[in-house]
Design an enzyme around this catalytic site. Sequence first.
Site, PDB file in Angstrom:
ATOM      1  N   GLY A  16      45.894  50.734  51.602  1.00  0.00           N
ATOM      2  CA  GLY A  16      46.778  50.989  50.461  1.00  0.00           C
ATOM      3  C   GLY A  16      46.223  51.916  49.400  1.00  0.00           C
ATOM      4  O   GLY A  16      45.639  52.964  49.687  1.00  0.00           O
ATOM      5  N   ILE A  17      46.392  51.504  48.151  1.00  0.00           N
ATOM      6  CA  ILE A  17      46.061  52.395  47.031  1.00  0.00           C
ATOM      7  C   ILE A  17      44.548  52.533  46.856  1.00  0.00           C
ATOM      8  O   ILE A  17      44.059  53.601  46.486  1.00  0.00           O
ATOM      9  CB  ILE A  17      46.710  51.893  45.722  1.00  0.00           C
ATOM     10  CG1 ILE A  17      48.163  51.446  45.958  1.00  0.00           C
ATOM     11  CG2 ILE A  17      46.702  52.985  44.670  1.00  0.00           C
ATOM     12  CD1 ILE A  17      48.803  50.776  44.766  1.00  0.00           C
ATOM     13  N   ASP A  36      35.250  45.947  50.698  1.00  0.00           N
ATOM     14  CA  ASP A  36      36.494  45.287  51.115  1.00  0.00           C
ATOM     15  C   ASP A  36      36.146  44.136  52.039  1.00  0.00           C
ATOM     16  O   ASP A  36      35.144  44.162  52.748  1.00  0.00           O
ATOM     17  CB  ASP A  36      37.421  46.279  51.830  1.00  0.00           C
ATOM     18  CG  ASP A  36      38.882  45.833  51.795  1.00  0.00           C
ATOM     19  OD1 ASP A  36      39.674  46.452  51.056  1.00  0.00           O
ATOM     20  OD2 ASP A  36      39.238  44.848  52.496  1.00  0.00           O
ATOM     21  N   ASN A  89      39.920  47.168  42.066  1.00  0.00           N
ATOM     22  CA  ASN A  89      41.264  47.363  42.612  1.00  0.00           C
ATOM     23  C   ASN A  89      41.710  46.251  43.554  1.00  0.00           C
ATOM     24  O   ASN A  89      42.901  46.082  43.786  1.00  0.00           O
ATOM     25  CB  ASN A  89      41.284  48.717  43.349  1.00  0.00           C
ATOM     26  CG  ASN A  89      42.482  48.868  44.249  1.00  0.00           C
ATOM     27  OD1 ASN A  89      43.586  49.153  43.791  1.00  0.00           O
ATOM     28  ND2 ASN A  89      42.308  48.647  45.565  1.00  0.00           N
ATOM     29  N   SER A 146      48.962  45.935  36.464  1.00  0.00           N
ATOM     30  CA  SER A 146      50.268  46.195  37.088  1.00  0.00           C
ATOM     31  C   SER A 146      51.319  46.345  35.997  1.00  0.00           C
ATOM     32  O   SER A 146      51.269  45.645  34.981  1.00  0.00           O
ATOM     33  CB  SER A 146      50.647  45.010  37.989  1.00  0.00           C
ATOM     34  OG  SER A 146      52.015  45.082  38.336  1.00  0.00           O
ATOM     35  N   TYR A 159      50.853  36.017  40.212  1.00  0.00           N
ATOM     36  CA  TYR A 159      50.324  37.382  40.333  1.00  0.00           C
ATOM     37  C   TYR A 159      50.377  38.074  38.972  1.00  0.00           C
ATOM     38  O   TYR A 159      49.396  38.684  38.519  1.00  0.00           O
ATOM     39  CB  TYR A 159      51.163  38.156  41.365  1.00  0.00           C
ATOM     40  CG  TYR A 159      50.880  39.634  41.451  1.00  0.00           C
ATOM     41  CD1 TYR A 159      49.861  40.114  42.279  1.00  0.00           C
ATOM     42  CD2 TYR A 159      51.618  40.568  40.712  1.00  0.00           C
ATOM     43  CE1 TYR A 159      49.600  41.476  42.364  1.00  0.00           C
ATOM     44  CE2 TYR A 159      51.352  41.918  40.796  1.00  0.00           C
ATOM     45  CZ  TYR A 159      50.344  42.375  41.624  1.00  0.00           C
ATOM     46  OH  TYR A 159      50.086  43.725  41.702  1.00  0.00           O
ATOM     47  N   LYS A 163      47.297  39.367  36.566  1.00  0.00           N
ATOM     48  CA  LYS A 163      47.163  40.779  36.195  1.00  0.00           C
ATOM     49  C   LYS A 163      47.200  40.945  34.669  1.00  0.00           C
ATOM     50  O   LYS A 163      46.515  41.810  34.115  1.00  0.00           O
ATOM     51  CB  LYS A 163      48.267  41.611  36.854  1.00  0.00           C
ATOM     52  CG  LYS A 163      48.109  41.761  38.359  1.00  0.00           C
ATOM     53  CD  LYS A 163      46.923  42.658  38.673  1.00  0.00           C
ATOM     54  CE  LYS A 163      46.758  42.924  40.148  1.00  0.00           C
ATOM     55  NZ  LYS A 163      45.611  43.804  40.434  1.00  0.00           N
ATOM     56  N   PRO A 189      49.687  50.424  37.661  1.00  0.00           N
ATOM     57  CA  PRO A 189      50.599  51.156  38.542  1.00  0.00           C
ATOM     58  C   PRO A 189      52.005  50.562  38.463  1.00  0.00           C
ATOM     59  O   PRO A 189      52.172  49.379  38.161  1.00  0.00           O
ATOM     60  CB  PRO A 189      50.015  50.907  39.945  1.00  0.00           C
ATOM     61  CG  PRO A 189      48.665  50.273  39.734  1.00  0.00           C
ATOM     62  CD  PRO A 189      48.720  49.609  38.396  1.00  0.00           C
TER      63      PRO A 189
END
Length: 255
Positions: A16-17, A36, A89, A146, A159, A163, A189
Amino acid sequence: MSLSGKSVIVTGSAHGIGRAYAERLAADGANVALLDIDGPRNREVAAGIVERGGSAIAIETDMRQYAQVEAAAAQAASAFGGLTGLINNCGMLNVVPVSRVTLEHITDEEWDEAFRVNTKSAWYGAKAVLPYLKANGGGSIVNIASSTILIGPATRGHYIASKSALIGLTRVMAREWGDHWIRVNAVCPGSILSEEDPDEAALAMRNRPVSLRMLKRVELPGDMVGTIAFLQSDDSAFMTGQVLLVDGGQSFVGV
Ligand SMILES: NC(=O)c1ccc[n+]([C@@H]2O[C@H](COP(=O)([O-])OP(=O)(O)OC[C@H]3O[C@@H](n4cnc5c(N)ncnc54)[C@H](O)[C@@H]3O)[C@@H](O)[C@H]2O)c1
Protein backbone atom coordinates in the site's frame (compact mmCIF):
# COMPACT_ATOMS: atom_id res chain seq x y z
CA MET A 1 13.98 16.98 -3.98
CA SER A 2 17.31 15.51 -2.94
CA LEU A 3 17.34 13.35 0.13
CA SER A 4 20.92 12.26 -0.27
CA GLY A 5 22.54 11.86 3.15
CA LYS A 6 19.19 11.00 4.77
CA SER A 7 18.52 7.61 6.36
CA VAL A 8 14.88 6.96 7.08
CA ILE A 9 12.86 4.12 8.58
CA VAL A 10 9.45 3.48 7.00
CA THR A 11 7.10 1.18 8.91
CA GLY A 12 4.35 -0.76 7.15
CA SER A 13 6.45 -0.69 4.00
CA ALA A 14 5.50 -4.02 2.41
CA HIS A 15 2.14 -2.93 1.00
CA GLY A 16 0.00 0.00 0.00
CA ILE A 17 0.98 3.55 0.83
CA GLY A 18 4.01 2.65 2.98
CA ARG A 19 5.55 0.93 0.01
CA ALA A 20 5.07 4.10 -2.05
CA TYR A 21 6.74 6.17 0.71
CA ALA A 22 9.75 3.85 0.81
CA GLU A 23 10.10 3.83 -2.98
CA ARG A 24 9.87 7.62 -3.26
CA LEU A 25 12.32 8.34 -0.43
CA ALA A 26 14.81 5.92 -1.99
CA ALA A 27 14.28 7.42 -5.47
CA ASP A 28 15.09 10.82 -3.96
CA GLY A 29 18.40 9.47 -2.65
CA ALA A 30 17.66 8.45 0.95
CA ASN A 31 18.80 5.20 2.52
CA VAL A 32 15.57 3.51 3.52
CA ALA A 33 14.98 0.81 6.15
CA LEU A 34 11.73 -1.03 5.52
CA LEU A 35 10.07 -2.42 8.65
CA ASP A 36 7.05 -4.66 8.20
CA ILE A 37 5.52 -7.73 9.79
CA ASP A 38 5.16 -9.30 6.31
CA GLY A 39 8.78 -10.38 5.89
CA PRO A 40 8.69 -11.96 2.39
CA ARG A 41 6.76 -9.13 0.78
CA ASN A 42 8.88 -6.53 2.53
CA ARG A 43 12.06 -8.14 1.19
CA GLU A 44 10.60 -8.04 -2.34
CA VAL A 45 9.89 -4.32 -2.04
CA ALA A 46 13.41 -3.60 -0.75
CA ALA A 47 14.94 -5.76 -3.51
CA GLY A 48 12.97 -3.79 -6.12
CA ILE A 49 14.38 -0.54 -4.75
CA VAL A 50 17.93 -1.89 -4.83
CA GLU A 51 17.43 -3.16 -8.41
CA ARG A 52 16.53 0.38 -9.42
CA GLY A 53 19.77 1.68 -7.88
CA GLY A 54 18.36 2.74 -4.50
CA SER A 55 19.62 1.98 -1.02
CA ALA A 56 17.22 -0.16 1.03
CA ILE A 57 17.19 -2.89 3.64
CA ALA A 58 14.22 -4.94 4.78
CA ILE A 59 13.86 -5.79 8.46
CA GLU A 60 10.97 -8.05 9.44
CA THR A 61 9.49 -6.33 12.45
CA ASP A 62 6.30 -6.59 14.45
CA MET A 63 5.78 -2.97 15.45
CA ARG A 64 3.74 -4.14 18.48
CA GLN A 65 6.87 -5.66 20.05
CA TYR A 66 9.25 -3.04 21.45
CA ALA A 67 12.27 -5.36 21.57
CA GLN A 68 11.88 -5.97 17.83
CA VAL A 69 11.45 -2.28 17.06
CA GLU A 70 14.53 -1.35 19.12
CA ALA A 71 16.60 -4.06 17.41
CA ALA A 72 15.40 -2.93 13.97
CA ALA A 73 16.36 0.70 14.68
CA ALA A 74 19.82 -0.43 15.81
CA GLN A 75 20.24 -2.58 12.68
CA ALA A 76 19.17 0.28 10.39
CA ALA A 77 21.44 2.79 12.15
CA SER A 78 24.34 0.40 11.91
CA ALA A 79 23.72 -0.30 8.21
CA PHE A 80 23.47 3.39 7.29
CA GLY A 81 25.85 4.94 9.83
CA GLY A 82 23.00 6.67 11.69
CA LEU A 83 19.39 7.71 11.19
CA THR A 84 17.75 11.00 10.22
CA GLY A 85 14.05 10.12 10.12
CA LEU A 86 11.09 7.85 10.68
CA ILE A 87 7.72 7.44 8.97
CA ASN A 88 5.29 5.82 11.41
CA ASN A 89 2.95 4.40 8.78
CA CYS A 90 2.08 0.84 9.81
CA GLY A 91 -1.59 0.44 10.52
CA MET A 92 -4.60 -1.78 10.87
CA LEU A 93 -6.58 -1.16 7.69
CA ASN A 94 -6.41 -3.48 4.65
CA VAL A 95 -3.65 -6.04 5.16
CA VAL A 96 -4.50 -6.37 8.84
CA PRO A 97 -8.16 -5.64 8.30
CA VAL A 98 -10.23 -3.27 10.38
CA SER A 99 -13.89 -4.19 10.95
CA ARG A 100 -16.10 -1.49 9.44
CA VAL A 101 -18.77 -1.75 12.13
CA THR A 102 -20.50 0.71 14.43
CA LEU A 103 -19.28 1.31 17.98
CA GLU A 104 -21.57 -1.16 19.71
CA HIS A 105 -20.24 -3.99 17.53
CA ILE A 106 -16.49 -3.41 18.02
CA THR A 107 -14.96 -6.16 20.14
CA ASP A 108 -12.72 -5.37 23.11
CA GLU A 109 -9.90 -7.28 21.48
CA GLU A 110 -10.09 -5.37 18.19
CA TRP A 111 -10.34 -2.03 20.02
CA ASP A 112 -7.09 -2.76 21.86
CA GLU A 113 -5.43 -4.12 18.74
CA ALA A 114 -6.24 -0.93 16.80
CA PHE A 115 -4.43 1.09 19.48
CA ARG A 116 -1.50 -1.34 19.52
CA VAL A 117 -1.00 -1.31 15.73
CA ASN A 118 -1.92 2.32 14.97
CA THR A 119 -0.87 4.27 18.06
CA LYS A 120 1.46 2.39 20.37
CA SER A 121 3.60 1.35 17.37
CA ALA A 122 4.26 5.04 16.65
CA TRP A 123 5.40 5.62 20.23
CA TYR A 124 7.61 2.53 19.98
CA GLY A 125 9.06 3.65 16.64
CA ALA A 126 9.81 7.14 17.92
CA LYS A 127 11.34 5.89 21.19
CA ALA A 128 13.56 3.49 19.27
CA VAL A 129 14.95 6.09 16.84
CA LEU A 130 15.30 8.84 19.46
CA PRO A 131 18.93 8.09 20.47
CA TYR A 132 20.01 8.04 16.82
CA LEU A 133 18.21 11.28 15.94
CA LYS A 134 19.76 12.93 19.01
CA ALA A 135 23.19 11.65 17.97
CA ASN A 136 22.55 13.07 14.49
CA GLY A 137 21.80 16.49 15.95
CA GLY A 138 18.16 16.31 14.83
CA GLY A 139 15.75 14.54 12.53
CA SER A 140 12.22 14.24 11.27
CA ILE A 141 9.45 11.97 12.52
CA VAL A 142 6.17 11.74 10.61
CA ASN A 143 3.12 10.08 12.15
CA ILE A 144 0.52 8.94 9.63
CA ALA A 145 -2.96 9.72 10.97
CA SER A 146 -6.11 9.95 8.81
CA SER A 147 -8.57 12.56 7.55
CA THR A 148 -11.31 10.43 9.15
CA ILE A 149 -10.36 12.04 12.48
CA LEU A 150 -11.82 15.31 11.19
CA ILE A 151 -14.82 13.81 9.42
CA GLY A 152 -15.89 11.22 12.00
CA PRO A 153 -17.51 8.85 9.53
CA ALA A 154 -19.82 6.23 10.97
CA THR A 155 -18.15 2.82 11.55
CA ARG A 156 -14.61 1.90 12.70
CA GLY A 157 -14.63 4.21 15.74
CA HIS A 158 -11.69 2.32 17.23
CA TYR A 159 -9.55 3.03 14.14
CA ILE A 160 -10.53 6.69 14.16
CA ALA A 161 -9.93 7.07 17.92
CA SER A 162 -6.49 5.43 17.57
CA LYS A 163 -5.58 7.78 14.71
CA SER A 164 -6.90 10.83 16.61
CA ALA A 165 -4.55 9.94 19.46
CA LEU A 166 -1.61 10.33 17.09
CA ILE A 167 -2.28 14.07 16.83
CA GLY A 168 -1.81 14.62 20.57
CA LEU A 169 1.19 12.30 20.55
CA THR A 170 2.71 14.25 17.64
CA ARG A 171 2.41 17.54 19.52
CA VAL A 172 3.94 16.14 22.72
CA MET A 173 6.83 14.57 20.81
CA ALA A 174 7.43 17.84 18.95
CA ARG A 175 7.51 19.81 22.21
CA GLU A 176 9.59 17.30 24.19
CA TRP A 177 12.20 16.81 21.47
CA GLY A 178 12.37 20.25 19.85
CA ASP A 179 15.46 21.09 21.92
CA HIS A 180 17.21 18.25 20.10
CA TRP A 181 16.06 19.70 16.76
CA ILE A 182 13.87 16.67 16.21
CA ARG A 183 10.81 17.72 14.20
CA VAL A 184 7.58 15.75 14.54
CA ASN A 185 4.60 16.26 12.24
CA ALA A 186 1.42 14.34 11.49
CA VAL A 187 0.02 13.74 8.03
CA CYS A 188 -3.61 12.84 7.36
CA PRO A 189 -4.27 11.03 4.09
CA GLY A 190 -7.76 11.06 2.64
CA SER A 191 -9.46 7.86 1.49
CA ILE A 192 -6.82 6.28 -0.75
CA LEU A 193 -7.13 3.44 -3.22
CA SER A 194 -4.30 1.49 -1.57
CA GLU A 195 -5.85 -1.94 -2.00
CA GLU A 196 -3.48 -3.91 -4.23
CA ASP A 197 -6.22 -5.93 -5.94
CA PRO A 198 -9.38 -3.90 -5.33
CA ASP A 199 -12.76 -5.58 -5.82
CA GLU A 200 -15.92 -3.73 -6.86
CA ALA A 201 -16.77 -2.88 -3.24
CA ALA A 202 -13.33 -1.37 -2.60
CA LEU A 203 -13.49 0.66 -5.82
CA ALA A 204 -16.95 1.95 -4.88
CA MET A 205 -15.74 2.88 -1.37
CA ARG A 206 -12.73 4.81 -2.75
CA ASN A 207 -14.97 6.58 -5.29
CA ARG A 208 -17.51 7.71 -2.69
CA PRO A 209 -15.62 10.78 -1.33
CA VAL A 210 -14.69 12.08 -4.79
CA SER A 211 -17.74 14.35 -5.13
CA LEU A 212 -17.01 15.88 -1.68
CA ARG A 213 -13.50 16.97 -2.65
CA MET A 214 -12.31 20.19 -4.20
CA LEU A 215 -10.03 18.07 -6.41
CA LYS A 216 -12.47 15.53 -7.80
CA ARG A 217 -10.77 12.21 -8.40
CA VAL A 218 -9.83 9.06 -6.54
CA GLU A 219 -6.80 9.56 -4.28
CA LEU A 220 -3.82 7.28 -4.93
CA PRO A 221 -0.70 6.39 -2.88
CA GLY A 222 1.37 8.56 -5.24
CA ASP A 223 -0.58 11.61 -4.07
CA MET A 224 1.01 11.28 -0.63
CA VAL A 225 4.66 10.79 -1.43
CA GLY A 226 5.71 14.37 -2.19
CA THR A 227 4.51 15.54 1.22
CA ILE A 228 6.46 12.77 2.92
CA ALA A 229 9.62 13.54 0.94
CA PHE A 230 9.22 17.24 1.81
CA LEU A 231 8.91 16.46 5.53
CA GLN A 232 12.08 14.35 5.41
CA SER A 233 13.98 17.07 3.56
CA ASP A 234 15.68 20.18 4.88
CA ASP A 235 13.06 22.25 3.00
CA SER A 236 10.76 21.64 6.00
CA ALA A 237 13.54 22.33 8.54
CA PHE A 238 11.52 24.88 10.59
CA MET A 239 8.23 22.96 10.63
CA THR A 240 7.20 20.92 13.62
CA GLY A 241 4.12 19.94 15.62
CA GLN A 242 1.89 20.39 12.57
CA VAL A 243 -0.95 18.38 11.07
CA LEU A 244 -1.03 18.27 7.26
CA LEU A 245 -4.08 17.09 5.35
CA VAL A 246 -3.52 15.53 1.95
CA ASP A 247 -7.07 14.67 0.91
CA GLY A 248 -7.85 16.69 -2.21
CA GLY A 249 -9.55 19.33 -0.08
CA GLN A 250 -12.27 17.25 1.52
CA SER A 251 -11.81 18.45 5.09
CA PHE A 252 -10.18 21.27 7.07
CA VAL A 253 -7.84 21.30 10.04
CA GLY A 254 -9.05 23.09 13.15
CA VAL A 255 -12.42 24.12 14.51
N1 LIG B 1 -5.76 3.81 2.60
C1 LIG B 1 -6.36 4.86 3.12
O1 LIG B 1 -7.40 5.30 2.64
C2 LIG B 1 -5.79 5.56 4.32
C3 LIG B 1 -6.38 6.76 4.73
C4 LIG B 1 -5.89 7.41 5.84
C5 LIG B 1 -4.82 6.86 6.54
N2 LIG B 1 -4.26 5.70 6.12
C6 LIG B 1 -3.15 5.15 6.91
O2 LIG B 1 -2.01 5.01 6.10
C7 LIG B 1 -1.26 3.87 6.52
C8 LIG B 1 -1.08 2.93 5.33
O3 LIG B 1 -2.36 2.59 4.82
P1 LIG B 1 -2.54 1.47 3.72
O4 LIG B 1 -3.83 1.75 3.07
O5 LIG B 1 -1.32 1.33 2.92
O6 LIG B 1 -2.71 0.18 4.67
P2 LIG B 1 -2.41 -1.34 4.36
O7 LIG B 1 -3.25 -2.14 5.29
O8 LIG B 1 -2.50 -1.60 2.90
O9 LIG B 1 -0.85 -1.50 4.76
C9 LIG B 1 -0.44 -1.45 6.11
C10 LIG B 1 0.95 -2.02 6.25
O10 LIG B 1 1.26 -2.14 7.66
C11 LIG B 1 1.82 -3.43 7.91
N3 LIG B 1 1.58 -3.84 9.29
C12 LIG B 1 0.39 -4.14 9.87
N4 LIG B 1 0.58 -4.50 11.15
C13 LIG B 1 1.92 -4.41 11.39
C14 LIG B 1 2.74 -4.64 12.52
N5 LIG B 1 2.22 -5.06 13.70
N6 LIG B 1 4.05 -4.45 12.42
C15 LIG B 1 4.61 -4.04 11.24
N7 LIG B 1 3.89 -3.82 10.13
C16 LIG B 1 2.56 -3.99 10.21
C17 LIG B 1 1.12 -4.34 6.90
O11 LIG B 1 1.81 -5.57 6.69
C18 LIG B 1 1.09 -3.44 5.66
O12 LIG B 1 2.27 -3.55 4.91
C19 LIG B 1 -2.04 3.24 7.67
O13 LIG B 1 -1.55 3.70 8.90
C20 LIG B 1 -3.44 3.76 7.44
O14 LIG B 1 -4.21 3.79 8.61
C21 LIG B 1 -4.71 5.04 5.03
